[in-house]
Design a protein around this motif. Structure first.
Motif, PDB file in Angstrom:
ATOM      1  N   TYR A  73      -4.109   3.675   1.233  1.00 40.68           N
ATOM      2  CA  TYR A  73      -4.103   3.409   2.671  1.00 40.68           C
ATOM      3  C   TYR A  73      -5.481   2.944   3.140  1.00 40.68           C
ATOM      4  N   ALA A  74      -6.546   3.620   2.683  1.00 39.81           N
ATOM      5  CA  ALA A  74      -7.909   3.264   3.109  1.00 39.81           C
ATOM      6  C   ALA A  74      -8.273   1.848   2.690  1.00 39.81           C
ATOM      7  N   ALA A  75      -7.889   1.460   1.472  1.00 40.07           N
ATOM      8  CA  ALA A  75      -8.192   0.110   0.988  1.00 40.07           C
ATOM      9  C   ALA A  75      -7.426  -0.933   1.797  1.00 40.07           C
ATOM     10  N   ARG A 108      -5.281  13.324  -8.243  1.00 39.75           N
ATOM     11  CA  ARG A 108      -4.435  13.435  -7.056  1.00 39.75           C
ATOM     12  C   ARG A 108      -4.678  12.194  -6.195  1.00 39.75           C
ATOM     13  N   TYR A 109      -3.591  11.633  -5.662  1.00 35.69           N
ATOM     14  CA  TYR A 109      -3.726  10.476  -4.783  1.00 35.69           C
ATOM     15  C   TYR A 109      -4.388  10.913  -3.482  1.00 35.69           C
ATOM     16  N   ASP A 110      -5.416  10.193  -3.101  1.00 37.73           N
ATOM     17  CA  ASP A 110      -6.119  10.436  -1.846  1.00 37.73           C
ATOM     18  C   ASP A 110      -6.006   9.169  -1.018  1.00 37.73           C
ATOM     19  N   LYS A 111      -5.253   9.227   0.061  1.00 34.91           N
ATOM     20  CA  LYS A 111      -5.037   8.029   0.876  1.00 34.91           C
ATOM     21  C   LYS A 111      -6.334   7.505   1.480  1.00 34.91           C
ATOM     22  N   ASN A 112      -7.387   8.334   1.513  1.00 29.59           N
ATOM     23  CA  ASN A 112      -8.670   7.930   2.087  1.00 29.59           C
ATOM     24  C   ASN A 112      -9.660   7.400   1.046  1.00 29.59           C
ATOM     25  N   PHE A 171       0.835  -1.201   0.000  1.00 30.66           N
ATOM     26  CA  PHE A 171       0.000   0.000   0.000  1.00 30.66           C
ATOM     27  C   PHE A 171       0.866   1.246   0.000  1.00 30.66           C
ATOM     28  N   TYR A 172       0.260   2.337  -0.531  1.00 30.30           N
ATOM     29  CA  TYR A 172       0.962   3.615  -0.614  1.00 30.30           C
ATOM     30  C   TYR A 172       1.161   4.200   0.775  1.00 30.30           C
ATOM     31  N   GLY A 173       2.291   4.772   0.982  1.00 26.34           N
ATOM     32  CA  GLY A 173       2.516   5.486   2.218  1.00 26.34           C
ATOM     33  C   GLY A 173       1.884   6.871   2.173  1.00 26.34           C
ATOM     34  N   GLY A 174       1.751   7.497   3.322  1.00 27.61           N
ATOM     35  CA  GLY A 174       1.133   8.816   3.430  1.00 27.61           C
ATOM     36  C   GLY A 174       1.886   9.901   2.696  1.00 27.61           C
TER      37      GLY A 174
END
Length: 171
Positions: A126-128, A76-80, A61-64
């Motif tokens: 991150y949310a997934a 835009r990447y949205d971690k949520n 998963f992508y980091g913050g």
């Protein structure tokens, strides 16, 4: 134990069942609507995906630190948000990702390219990752069902969870 005592016990248990079963049935009458909603959602998803069995992939998963940066699709990447990166699947392809260790699943949309680390197949937001409890593991084998992209599908889908009164919009 004599036959008379066995018959008496069986009769008592029979009468208890006559009393208990209707009480239980009455207490679960309202539960059907959520189950029907979940079944209808499952039918919708089943009707959209191909008949291929799930594919085993390695997920990370992508980091913050990527939050807010542009993805390969221009978003835009949205971690949520419930999104992911894949090297070759078309943007807007929907994936159902399941953690085989706990059976938890999440539906994500491809909006980026990657991962670029050898041995990994999909990068989840991150949310997934949180939805399927893989944050602590970091990297995890997952089962993935690829839903074919539908060019006539709406550009936005809202999934509602009636048990927690929350909804998620997938664009």
């Amino acid at each position: 134990m004599s036959n008379q005592i066995k018959k008496l016990i069986a009769t008592i248990l029979g009468f208890q069942m006559l009393i208990i079963v209707p009480v239980i049935a009455e207490s679960v009458v309202g539960l059907g609507s959520d189950e029907i909603s979940q079944q209808n959602s499952a039918l919708l998803i089943d009707s959209q995906h191909n008949s291929e069995p799930p594919e085993r992939m390695v997920a990370s998963f992508y980091g913050g630190r990527f939050h807010g940066r542009k993805t390969a699709s221009g978003e835009r990447y949205d971690k949520n948000a419930l999104t992911c990166a894949h090297r070759s699947l078309p943007f807007d392809t929907i994936l159902i990702v399941t953690n085989p260790k706990n059976g938890k699943s999440v539906t994500v949309r491809v909006n980026d390219r990657g991962p670029f680390t050898r041995g990994r197949d999909v990068d989840l937001s991150y949310a997934a990752a949180k939805e399927i409890d893989m944050i602590q593991a970091g990297v995890l084998p997952v089962d993935v069902v690829v839903l074919e992209p539908n060019p006539e599908a709406p550009s936005e889908i809202t999934l509602e969870d009636t048990s927690s009164d929350s909804s998620i919009t997938i664009r």
